[in-house]
Structure formats: structure tokens, C-alpha cells
Design an enzyme around this catalytic site. Structure first.
Site, mmCIF file in Angstrom:
data_model
loop_
_atom_site.group_PDB
_atom_site.id
_atom_site.type_symbol
_atom_site.label_atom_id
_atom_site.label_comp_id
_atom_site.label_asym_id
_atom_site.label_seq_id
_atom_site.Cartn_x
_atom_site.Cartn_y
_atom_site.Cartn_z
ATOM 1 N N ALA A 1 0.838 -1.203 0.000
ATOM 2 C CA ALA A 1 0.000 0.000 0.000
ATOM 3 C C ALA A 1 0.872 1.252 0.000
ATOM 4 C CB ALA A 1 -0.937 -0.026 1.205
ATOM 5 N N PHE B 1 -5.970 2.083 -5.377
ATOM 6 C CA PHE B 1 -5.676 1.064 -6.419
ATOM 7 C C PHE B 1 -4.776 -0.046 -5.859
ATOM 8 C CE2 PHE B 1 -5.389 5.088 -9.309
ATOM 9 C CZ PHE B 1 -6.764 5.190 -9.390
ATOM 10 N N ARG C 1 -5.545 -18.602 -41.935
ATOM 11 C CA ARG C 1 -6.532 -17.668 -42.501
ATOM 12 C C ARG C 1 -6.170 -17.351 -43.959
ATOM 13 N NH1 ARG C 1 -11.428 -15.140 -42.715
ATOM 14 N NH2 ARG C 1 -11.203 -12.949 -43.288
ATOM 15 N N ALA D 1 -0.744 10.781 -4.481
ATOM 16 C CA ALA D 1 0.668 10.379 -4.581
ATOM 17 C C ALA D 1 0.776 9.080 -5.373
ATOM 18 C CB ALA D 1 1.274 10.191 -3.186
ATOM 19 N N GLY E 1 -7.443 -9.202 -37.600
ATOM 20 C CA GLY E 1 -8.492 -8.431 -38.276
ATOM 21 C C GLY E 1 -9.752 -8.357 -37.425
ATOM 22 N N GLY E 2 -10.906 -8.577 -38.045
ATOM 23 C CA GLY E 2 -12.191 -8.513 -37.315
ATOM 24 C C GLY E 2 -12.203 -9.455 -36.124
ATOM 25 N N SER F 1 3.018 8.631 -9.090
ATOM 26 C CA SER F 1 4.399 8.667 -9.582
ATOM 27 C C SER F 1 5.309 9.355 -8.572
ATOM 28 C CB SER F 1 4.460 9.422 -10.912
ATOM 29 O OG SER F 1 3.833 8.660 -11.916
ATOM 30 N N GLU G 1 3.532 -0.133 -11.128
ATOM 31 C CA GLU G 1 4.918 -0.301 -10.655
ATOM 32 C C GLU G 1 5.869 0.667 -11.391
ATOM 33 O OE1 GLU G 1 6.256 -4.159 -9.502
ATOM 34 O OE2 GLU G 1 4.224 -4.866 -9.124
ATOM 35 N N THR H 1 0.612 3.726 -3.157
ATOM 36 C CA THR H 1 -0.108 4.747 -3.923
ATOM 37 C C THR H 1 -1.265 5.360 -3.122
ATOM 38 O OG1 THR H 1 0.458 3.602 -5.953
ATOM 39 C CG2 THR H 1 -1.418 5.083 -6.074
HETATM 40 N N1 COS Z 1 17.158 1.497 -4.153
HETATM 41 C C1 COS Z 1 17.577 1.993 -2.968
HETATM 42 N N2 COS Z 1 17.440 3.310 -2.621
HETATM 43 C C2 COS Z 1 16.870 4.134 -3.512
HETATM 44 C C3 COS Z 1 16.411 3.681 -4.768
HETATM 45 C C4 COS Z 1 16.588 2.307 -5.086
HETATM 46 N N3 COS Z 1 16.171 1.800 -6.239
HETATM 47 N N4 COS Z 1 15.875 4.714 -5.447
HETATM 48 C C5 COS Z 1 16.000 5.793 -4.647
HETATM 49 N N5 COS Z 1 16.591 5.429 -3.481
HETATM 50 C C6 COS Z 1 16.939 6.304 -2.363
HETATM 51 C C7 COS Z 1 17.861 7.404 -2.845
HETATM 52 O O1 COS Z 1 19.199 6.988 -2.781
HETATM 53 C C8 COS Z 1 17.579 8.523 -1.867
HETATM 54 O O2 COS Z 1 18.269 8.258 -0.661
HETATM 55 P P1 COS Z 1 18.956 9.457 0.187
HETATM 56 O O3 COS Z 1 17.812 10.319 0.654
HETATM 57 O O4 COS Z 1 19.660 8.730 1.288
HETATM 58 O O5 COS Z 1 19.869 10.160 -0.774
HETATM 59 C C9 COS Z 1 16.079 8.355 -1.581
HETATM 60 O O6 COS Z 1 15.767 6.993 -1.905
HETATM 61 C C10 COS Z 1 15.222 9.292 -2.406
HETATM 62 O O7 COS Z 1 15.478 9.041 -3.759
HETATM 63 P P2 COS Z 1 15.147 10.095 -4.912
HETATM 64 O O8 COS Z 1 15.726 11.428 -4.568
HETATM 65 O O9 COS Z 1 15.554 9.489 -6.219
HETATM 66 O O10 COS Z 1 13.545 10.196 -4.821
HETATM 67 P P3 COS Z 1 12.484 11.029 -5.662
HETATM 68 O O11 COS Z 1 11.463 11.500 -4.726
HETATM 69 O O12 COS Z 1 13.161 12.013 -6.555
HETATM 70 O O13 COS Z 1 11.714 9.925 -6.545
HETATM 71 C C11 COS Z 1 11.147 8.407 -8.297
HETATM 72 C C12 COS Z 1 12.228 9.059 -7.406
HETATM 73 C C13 COS Z 1 10.324 9.393 -9.101
HETATM 74 C C14 COS Z 1 11.973 7.584 -9.239
HETATM 75 C C15 COS Z 1 10.250 7.541 -7.399
HETATM 76 O O14 COS Z 1 9.359 8.342 -6.681
HETATM 77 C C16 COS Z 1 9.477 6.495 -8.167
HETATM 78 O O15 COS Z 1 9.983 5.424 -8.484
HETATM 79 N N6 COS Z 1 8.200 6.785 -8.441
HETATM 80 C C17 COS Z 1 7.310 5.829 -9.040
HETATM 81 C C18 COS Z 1 6.589 5.118 -7.968
HETATM 82 C C19 COS Z 1 5.833 3.983 -8.502
HETATM 83 O O16 COS Z 1 6.376 3.085 -9.124
HETATM 84 N N7 COS Z 1 4.525 3.987 -8.238
HETATM 85 C C20 COS Z 1 3.703 2.926 -8.680
HETATM 86 C C21 COS Z 1 2.888 2.443 -7.556
HETATM 87 S S1 COS Z 1 3.552 1.170 -6.687
HETATM 88 S S2 COS Z 1 2.623 -0.389 -7.482
#
Ligand code: COS
Length: 386
Positions: free
Chosen positions: A123, A155, A269, A129, A340-341, A131, A364, A125
Site C-alpha cells: 500500500a 488502487f 486464414r 501520490a 483483423g475482425g 508517480s 509499478e 499509492t
Molecule cells: N534502491 C535503494 N534506494 C533508492 C532507490 C533504489 N532503487 N531509489 C532511490 N533510493 C533512495 C535514494 O538513494 C535517496 O536516498 P537518500 O535520501 O539517502 O539520498 C532516496 O531513496 C530518495 O530518492 P530520490 O531522490 O531518487 O527520490 P524522488 O522523490 O526524486 O523519486 C522516483 C524518485 C520518481 C523515481 C520515485 O518516486 C518512483 O519510483 N516513483 C514511481 C513510484 C511507482 O512506481 N509507483 C507505482 C505504484 S507502486 S505499485
């Protein structure tokens, strides 16, 4: 720890046979009824499907990442709703515990997750919040030996059946005014936790999502995953790295099946006096699908092997998810076109796959998030090397 090669081959054979003989014939019924029969879920338990990726010491099969993606190629050859039944127990619902749980949490939850006696959900999303996962608003306020959670998760796959949730919430922090993200392991029956109505979706009938609502939901301090506040975001990202590879493998399996169906249809076909497979414009679609699927398969296998070696595969896993999910979208589109169809009619199942695969470019992590992640990591690596 990997399985003995012969044992692994037997497992692959069992999965292949189960998918072909048991699951494929049920696809239309599952789609119509929006329900995977209870008997099939029980057979999946007996076959050990709930514990594929859970370490052997906790009762799972402990597959390596390479083994897991190879099994997932096979699971991709049927409706993704079937994989969803045990998908969260193997993936995002259990891996937080496997990676960062305390010994006590591992001993308490993993054996029951591996047998499918309990179902777990991830849980993260929220309504505001998705992406931007780090902007989550669910709060967990500390009160003595307890935390009080408030907020809504959206979701959430398998939430209607879940016994256990890995919940990401904001806890207070002396150093950060906005607080830090902490992961909690929460029993679904905890007072203050309730579920929204089941979402109606574009595809993947038989797999269900819904809101999970926390209203003054009180959990003990021992519910903090790993026992430490502020580690939740990293746990979520690590879990998603792994989950993204798994989804990529699923995309490959689905693409392979769609190609097999398209080829078989094109060879029988007839139009203009000959099988449509003889026409070069059809051949171009078949060839493009085959080449792109092969590329995705190689990427997934190579990245999985890297993960097993202990390499940091964040960037490559994002490349796999981006490429494989977009690829299966194109393959499904061509499969409709070749049919096709018939491709547009429910009876043939191609339109269902077309709708089902659309989700892979979204959950994801969207394609756009992966583009950003890949490019950001490229820049970081270049700066570090300079
Ligand atoms: N493994 C370990 N640590 C990670 C990591 C990874 N793959 N990715 C990021 N981190 C750590 C970073 O190193 C950073 O640590 P520090 O604060 O110690 O420096 C911290 O996490 C924050 O990372 P970052 O600054 O990259 O975070 P952002 O908020 O900029 O976000 C994205 C990065 C956008 C890539 C992230 O929010 C993301 O993946 N979003 C998509 C989420 C998603 O998949 N949602 C779908 C729903 S889940 S089914």
C-alpha cells in the site's frame, strides 16, 4: 540459493503444463465472472506458487531472480489475473519483509506468505501520490508504544483479500519538517482499517484493487518494518526494482503467446487465395514482434543475472520495464491487426489481452517515470565518474 537444475526444470515443466492445461481453458470464464475459482487458488497453493521468491529457510522455493523471470515467462502465457492471485505474496507484498524485515518479522510472516495461508498487499499509492511516491500524505503519529495511522491508499492490488498490508506512511522527524516515510506491517483486521469498493477496470478481470482507508488505526511500534523509522522510501524503491523485472518478464511471456496465436492464425486464414502469412505486410508485423520480444527477453535475463550477482540493477530494471511493457503493447496491437475482425471480437481472446497488457505501462512505475529514472541515473553516473 538456486534450485538443482533438474528440480528447476521440473518446476518449469509443471508451471508450463498447469498454465496450458488448467488456466488457459478457464480464461474466458474468469473474464466473464471477474473471479478466479477458489479451487484453482488452492491448486496454486499446493504447487507452491505463493512462495516462489520467498527464501527456502522460510518455506518458499527461494528462486533466484533468473529462475523467477524464467518461471514468469511461462506465467505470462495466460491471463495476468491468475498470476495476480499469488503475485503480491511473491513480489511487492513480501519482498519488503525479505529485504528489510527484522528476524522476528520474517519468522512471523514469511512462512505463511509462502504457503498462501495469508495474502499480502503493498500500500504505497494514494489519491494524491502516484508517480511522486515520496509525496504521500498518510500519517503515522507516535503515541507511546503505538502509532496512529490516518490516510487513504488507492488502487491497491489484492487489497480485497489481503490479510497483511505493507503500508507506507509519514512519521515525524526531528530533522525534516515534512517527516520521513516509514513502512508498517499491518493486519487487515486492525480496527480503523477499512476497504473501499472494488474498482472496475479496463482489463485484468479477476484481479482486484480497492482503496484502503486508515482512520485512527492504532498499531503497535513493533509493526514498523525493520524496526527503524525513515527507511520506508528506500524499501519501497528496492521492492519496486525487483517488481519491475518481474513485470518485464510477464510482458515477454504475454508477447510470446500473442505471437504464437498471430502466427497460427496467419498461417490458416486465407485471403486472396492464400494464407495471409504469405503476405509481406503481415510478415513485417510478425517479424517486428518477434525481434522486439527477443530483445526484451535478453534484457530481462541479463538484468536478472546481474541482480543475482549482486550488481545494482536499478537503471537496467527500469530499462527492462520501460522497453518490455511498451513492446508488449505494440505486439498486442499487431496481434489485433493480424487477426483483423476476429481480433476485435471477444471470442478469440485477443482483444482481452490487448486490454490486459495496457496496465503494464502504468503500474509499478509508468514509462515516463522510467525515462526520468534512467536519464537521472545516467547523469549521476557521469558526474561520479568525472
Ligand atoms: N534502491 C535503494 N534506494 C533508492 C532507490 C533504489 N532503487 N531509489 C532511490 N533510493 C533512495 C535514494 O538513494 C535517496 O536516498 P537518500 O535520501 O539517502 O539520498 C532516496 O531513496 C530518495 O530518492 P530520490 O531522490 O531518487 O527520490 P524522488 O522523490 O526524486 O523519486 C522516483 C524518485 C520518481 C523515481 C520515485 O518516486 C518512483 O519510483 N516513483 C514511481 C513510484 C511507482 O512506481 N509507483 C507505482 C505504484 S507502486 S505499485
Amino acid at each position: 540459493m538456486s534450485l538443482e537444475p533438474e528440480i528447476f526444470q521440473q518446476l518449469l515443466e509443471t508451471v508450463r503444463r498447469f498454465v496450458k492445461e488448467r488456466l488457459v481453458p478457464l480464461e474466458a470464464e474468469v473474464s466473464r465472472s471477474d473471479r478466479v475459482p477458489g479451487g484453482v487458488k488452492q491448486e496454486m497453493r499446493e504447487l507452491g506458487f505463493f512462495g516462489l521468491s520467498i527464501p527456502q529457510e522460510f518455506g518458499g522455493l527461494g528462486l533466484t531472480m533468473e529462475e523467477e523471470v524464467r518461471v514468469t515467462f511461462e506465467l505470462g502465457r495466460t491471463s495476468p489475473a491468475f498470476r495476480s492471485v499469488f503475485g503480491t505474496n511473491n513480489g511487492i507484498g513480501s519482498q519488503g519483509i525479505v529485504m528489510d524485515g527484522t528476524d522476528e518479522q520474517k519468522r512471523h510472516y514469511l512462512p505463511r506468505l509462502a504457503t498462501g495461508d495469508i495474502i499480502s498487499s503493498f500500500a504505497l499509492t494514494e489519491p494524491e501520490a502516484g508517480s511522486d511516491a515520496a509525496s504521500l500524505r498518510t500519517t503515522a503519529r507516535r503515541e507511546g508504544e503505538f502509532y496512529i495511522l490516518n490516510g487513504t491508499k488507492r488502487f491497491i492490488t489484492n487489497a480485497p483479500y489481503a490479510d497483511l498490508f505493507t503500508v507506507f506512511a509519514r512519521t515525524e522527524s526531528a530533522s525534516r519538517p515534512e517527516g520521513v516515510v516509514t513502512a508498517f506491517l499491518i493486519d487487515a483486521r486492525t480496527p480503523g482499517l477499512s476497504l473501499g469498493k472494488i474498482d472496475r477496470k479496463m482489463g485484468q478481470s479477476g484481479s482486484h484493487t480497492c482503496d484502503v482507508i486508515f482512520e485512527d488505526c492504532k498499531v503497535p511500534a513493533s509493526a514498523v518494518l525493520g524496526g527503524t523509522e525513515g527507511q520506508g522510501f528506500k524499501t519501497a524503491m528496492k521492492v519496486l526494482d525487483r517488481g519491475r523485472l518481474h513485470i518485464s518478464a510477464l510482458c515477454v511471456g504475454m508477447a510470446e503467446r500473442l505471437i504464437a496465436y498471430s502466427l497460427s492464425y496467419a498461417m490458416q486464414r486465407k485471403q486472396f487465395g492464400q494464407p495471409i502469412a504469405e503476405f509481406q505486410l503481415i510478415q513485417a508485423m510478425l517479424a517486428d514482434s518477434r525481434a522486439e520480444t527477443y530483445a526484451a527477453k535478453c534484457m530481462v535475463l541479463e538484468t536478472a543475472r546481474g541482480k543475482d550477482r549482486g550488481d545494482n540493477v536499478s537503471t537496467d530494471a527500469a530499462c527492462c520495464k520501460m522497453f518490455a511493457s511498451e513492446m508488449v503493447g505494440r505486439v498486442a496491437d499487431r496481434a489485433v491487426q493480424i487477426h483483423g475482425g476476429a481480433g476485435y471480437m471477444e471470442e478469440y481472446g485477443i482483444e482481452r489481452a490487448y486490454r490486459d497488457v495496457r496496465l503494464f505501462r502504468i503500474y509499478e512505475g509508468t514509462t515516463q517515470i522510467h525515462q526520468i529514472l534512467i536519464a537521472r541515473n545516467m547523469i549521476k553516473e557521469a558526474l561520479a565518474a568525472a
